[in-house]
Design an enzyme around this catalytic site. Structure first.
Site, mmCIF file in Angstrom:
data_model
loop_
_atom_site.group_PDB
_atom_site.id
_atom_site.type_symbol
_atom_site.label_atom_id
_atom_site.label_comp_id
_atom_site.label_asym_id
_atom_site.label_seq_id
_atom_site.Cartn_x
_atom_site.Cartn_y
_atom_site.Cartn_z
ATOM 1 C CB CYS A 179 1.172 -1.507 27.052
ATOM 2 S SG CYS A 179 0.709 -1.016 28.505
ATOM 3 N N GLY A 180 -1.223 0.872 26.806
ATOM 4 C CA GLY A 180 -1.207 2.837 26.303
ATOM 5 C C GLY A 180 -0.424 3.305 27.252
ATOM 6 C CB THR A 181 0.400 2.830 31.167
ATOM 7 O OG1 THR A 181 0.675 1.913 31.209
ATOM 8 C CG2 THR A 181 -1.019 3.784 32.076
ATOM 9 N N GLY A 182 2.353 1.928 28.638
ATOM 10 C CA GLY A 182 3.621 1.929 28.381
ATOM 11 C C GLY A 182 4.152 2.258 26.747
ATOM 12 C CG ASN A 227 -4.694 -3.577 26.610
ATOM 13 O OD1 ASN A 227 -4.150 -2.489 27.465
ATOM 14 N ND2 ASN A 227 -4.444 -4.878 27.514
ATOM 15 C CG HIS A 269 5.745 2.062 32.497
ATOM 16 N ND1 HIS A 269 5.040 0.907 31.240
ATOM 17 C CD2 HIS A 269 4.789 2.572 32.839
ATOM 18 C CE1 HIS A 269 3.810 1.458 30.973
ATOM 19 N NE2 HIS A 269 3.812 1.891 32.302
ATOM 20 C CG ASN A 307 3.706 -2.752 33.473
ATOM 21 O OD1 ASN A 307 2.538 -3.056 33.690
ATOM 22 N ND2 ASN A 307 3.712 -1.599 33.983
ATOM 23 C CB CYS A 328 -5.611 0.694 32.015
ATOM 24 S SG CYS A 328 -5.758 -0.891 30.190
ATOM 25 C CD GLU A 336 -0.341 -4.500 29.836
ATOM 26 O OE1 GLU A 336 -0.835 -3.558 30.919
ATOM 27 O OE2 GLU A 336 -0.316 -4.241 28.877
ATOM 28 N NE ARG A 337 1.825 -3.167 37.881
ATOM 29 C CZ ARG A 337 1.868 -2.087 38.802
ATOM 30 N NH1 ARG A 337 2.373 -2.093 39.447
ATOM 31 N NH2 ARG A 337 0.825 -1.484 38.209
ATOM 32 C CG ASN A 370 -3.002 -6.006 35.807
ATOM 33 O OD1 ASN A 370 -3.606 -5.649 34.962
ATOM 34 N ND2 ASN A 370 -1.312 -6.060 36.255
ATOM 35 C CD GLN A 390 -5.151 -4.791 31.770
ATOM 36 O OE1 GLN A 390 -5.353 -4.662 30.502
ATOM 37 N NE2 GLN A 390 -3.265 -4.676 32.176
ATOM 38 C CG ASN A 409 -3.994 0.260 25.263
ATOM 39 O OD1 ASN A 409 -4.099 1.632 24.182
ATOM 40 N ND2 ASN A 409 -3.301 0.127 25.073
#
Length: 311
Positions: free
Chosen positions: A226-229, A13, A168, A199, A75, A217-218, A66, A46, A77
């Site tokens: 995707c870290g939050t993913g 990412n 998500h 996402n 985010c 990702e959105r 983004n 990003q 990552n």
């Protein structure tokens, strides 16, 4: 104008990092899109804008834009890359810092082995907090939690709705390699039931402590990680009984591996409050953060459809 930048990546990412600690950066959405463009600009998923502390007890503020020029709340990552950047840029000597984001305060910690652990805060599950319009939908309950039916592109899928400060929609698939990410990802991302978009995560369970994951990702499309993913996928897996709580779960992405740990519900000392007898533990994410290169770019002062704002 000439703009100094640092290119970084965390499990594939990739990010452009800009230092706004010494003064604001006047960049419009079109200029930000130009920077993120992989053919005419630098190229990134990003753009991370490092700002000064905005209140006592906070070390930095932090904005995330983004590739499409739209600002987002969180985010994972990027948070790891943020820590490595501020340390190597001489902006702090701390191993642990407190950073203000659009969705609250996160606490990343430098581990000294090239990895960073980030306390991503507690997940949110109320549909209105994502936001997610569930009017007229009848969920299927699994272990006391809802899997929501979603019709998109002529298909019916079931998604778990989780916010990690950003929304998500996680669905379980038999194989991420065969999952229709390119087809369903953009349809879920822009689904009318998610007024701020979402996402779209595609989760394959390998075992109680190991998963594979792809995320559309959105505002960025499918990314290598995707870290939050990854956080949202593990949270969903724990709540649905697919994964173990309170132990590190290995998340295999196309860009590398992340380690996510979530204990689930924890005792609430104020059990008489409206929150109830339990509250949710924070999610801990550990993974690499790499500096790729530093550079300088000439950025146009104006571009078509530009609307300048202060970064």
């Amino acid at each position: 104008m000439k703009l100094r930048f640092t290119k970084m990546q965390g499990t594939g990412n990739d990010f452009i990092v800009l230092d706004a600690t010494r003064g604001p950066l006047e960049l419009g959405p079109a200029q930000l899109r130009f920077l993120a463009d992989r053919r005419f600009g630098i190229g990134a998923d990003q753009i991370l804008i490092v700002g000064p502390a905005d209140e006592p007890g906070i070390d930095f503020s932090y904005r995330i834009v983004n590739a499409d020029g739209g600002e987002v709340e969180q985010c994972g990552n990027g948070a790891r890359c943020f820590v490595r950047y501020v340390r190597e840029a001489g902006l702090t000597t701390k191993d642990a810092i407190r950073v203000r984001t659009a969705c609250g305060v996160i606490e990343p910690r430098w581990r000294g082995d090239g990895r960073v652990t980030v306390d991503m805060g507690a997940p949110l599950f109320e549909p209105a907090r994502l936001p997610f319009d569930v009017e007229g939908l009848i969920p299927r309950e699994v272990d006391g939690w809802a899997l929501w039916p979603l019709k998109t592109g002529g298909r019916h899928v079931e998604i778990a709705a989780v916010s990690m400060g950003n929304p998500h929609a996680v669905q379980r698939v038999d194989s991420v390699d065969d999952a229709p990410v390119a087809e369903l990802g953009p349809l879920i991302e822009s689904h009318a039931r998610f007024p701020k978009r979402v996402n779209a995560g595609f989760l394959q369970v390998l075992g109680s402590t190991q998963i594979k994951l792809r995320v559309y990702e959105r505002g960025a499309g499918e990314t290598l990680a995707c870290g939050t993913g990854a956080c949202a996928a593990v949270v969903a897996g724990v709540r649905l009984g697919w994964l173990r709580a309170g132990v590190p779960v290995e998340v295999q992405t196309r860009g590398g591996r992340l380690e996510i740990e979530w204990a689930g519900a924890t005792p609430n000392p104020d059990a008489s409050s409206a929150v109830g007898a339990a509250r949710w533990a924070p999610v801990l994410m550990t993974g690499p953060a790499e500096r790729v290169f530093d550079g300088e770019i000439d950025i146009p002062n104006s571009l078509p459809n530009d609307r300048t704002h202060t970064a």
